[in-house]
Design a protein around this motif. Structure first.
Motif, PDB file in Angstrom:
ATOM      1  N   LYS A 170      10.325 -36.021  -2.661  1.00  0.00           N
ATOM      2  CA  LYS A 170      10.248 -34.588  -2.399  1.00  0.00           C
ATOM      3  C   LYS A 170       8.935 -34.256  -1.693  1.00  0.00           C
ATOM      4  CE  LYS A 170      10.402 -30.103  -4.650  1.00  0.00           C
ATOM      5  NZ  LYS A 170      10.389 -29.387  -5.931  1.00  0.00           N
ATOM      6  N   LYS A 171       9.033 -33.463  -0.620  1.00  0.00           N
ATOM      7  CA  LYS A 171       7.837 -33.036   0.103  1.00  0.00           C
ATOM      8  C   LYS A 171       7.126 -31.941  -0.693  1.00  0.00           C
ATOM      9  CE  LYS A 171       9.564 -34.132   4.676  1.00  0.00           C
ATOM     10  NZ  LYS A 171       9.925 -33.615   6.005  1.00  0.00           N
ATOM     11  N   ILE A 172       5.848 -32.159  -0.937  1.00  0.00           N
ATOM     12  CA  ILE A 172       5.032 -31.202  -1.686  1.00  0.00           C
ATOM     13  C   ILE A 172       4.043 -30.554  -0.726  1.00  0.00           C
ATOM     14  CG2 ILE A 172       3.438 -30.892  -3.618  1.00  0.00           C
ATOM     15  CD1 ILE A 172       6.252 -31.845  -4.462  1.00  0.00           C
ATOM     16  N   ASP A 227       6.235 -36.850  -3.090  1.00  0.00           N
ATOM     17  CA  ASP A 227       6.111 -37.384  -4.451  1.00  0.00           C
ATOM     18  C   ASP A 227       6.973 -38.634  -4.633  1.00  0.00           C
ATOM     19  OD1 ASP A 227       8.749 -36.548  -4.946  1.00  0.00           O
ATOM     20  OD2 ASP A 227       8.173 -34.908  -6.267  1.00  0.00           O
ATOM     21  N   ASN A 228       6.943 -39.195  -5.823  1.00  0.00           N
ATOM     22  CA  ASN A 228       7.642 -40.460  -6.066  1.00  0.00           C
ATOM     23  C   ASN A 228       9.168 -40.313  -6.094  1.00  0.00           C
ATOM     24  OD1 ASN A 228       7.910 -39.177  -8.507  1.00  0.00           O
ATOM     25  ND2 ASN A 228       6.828 -40.727  -9.703  1.00  0.00           N
ATOM     26  N   GLN A 229       9.668 -39.087  -5.958  1.00  0.00           N
ATOM     27  CA  GLN A 229      11.109 -38.870  -5.860  1.00  0.00           C
ATOM     28  C   GLN A 229      11.515 -38.502  -4.436  1.00  0.00           C
ATOM     29  OE1 GLN A 229      11.427 -35.859  -8.881  1.00  0.00           O
ATOM     30  NE2 GLN A 229      12.059 -37.365 -10.418  1.00  0.00           N
TER      31      GLN A 229
END
Length: 111
Positions: free
Chosen positions: A55-57, A51-53
């Protein structure tokens, strides 16, 4: 281990109903009505991403009970054995819709 939807494992399948359907499909394959019967086939409906922070999703997968080619219908088939209660679970309903959209070459059946 407690089963997810109160079903009981039977002959290596998640339920008696699924085991019975597997037996029926194997008979159809021997008769030549269907071919290329596969069990527990994974369909990816969302790839893992960052994601844009940063963080692996985790991705989202749908596991079909059975996939085969129906010779009479001349059609690829995804078939899932579901109880009436399972068919009402929001996560299942959402995944089913994604599979239908992303894999339109398959006929989707619930038994």
């Amino acid at each position: 281990m407690k089963q997810k939807y109160r079903n009981q494992k039977h002959n290596g399948y998640d339920s008696r109903k699924e085991a019975h359907r597997a037996y029926g499909l194997k008979m159809k394959e021997r008769e030549g009505t269907i071919k290329n019967l596969q069990e527990q086939v994974v369909f990816e409906i969302l790839k893992p991403f960052v994601d844009n922070q940063g963080k692996k999703i985790q991705g989202i997968k749908y596991i079909a009970d059975f996939v085969y080619f129906d010779n009479e219908l001349n059609q690829l088939v995804i078939e899932d054995v579901k109880s009436a209660a399972t068919k009402k679970i929001p996560a299942y309903i959402m995944k089913k819709k994604f599979v239908k959209k992303l894999y339109p070459e398959y006929l989707f059946l619930e038994t």
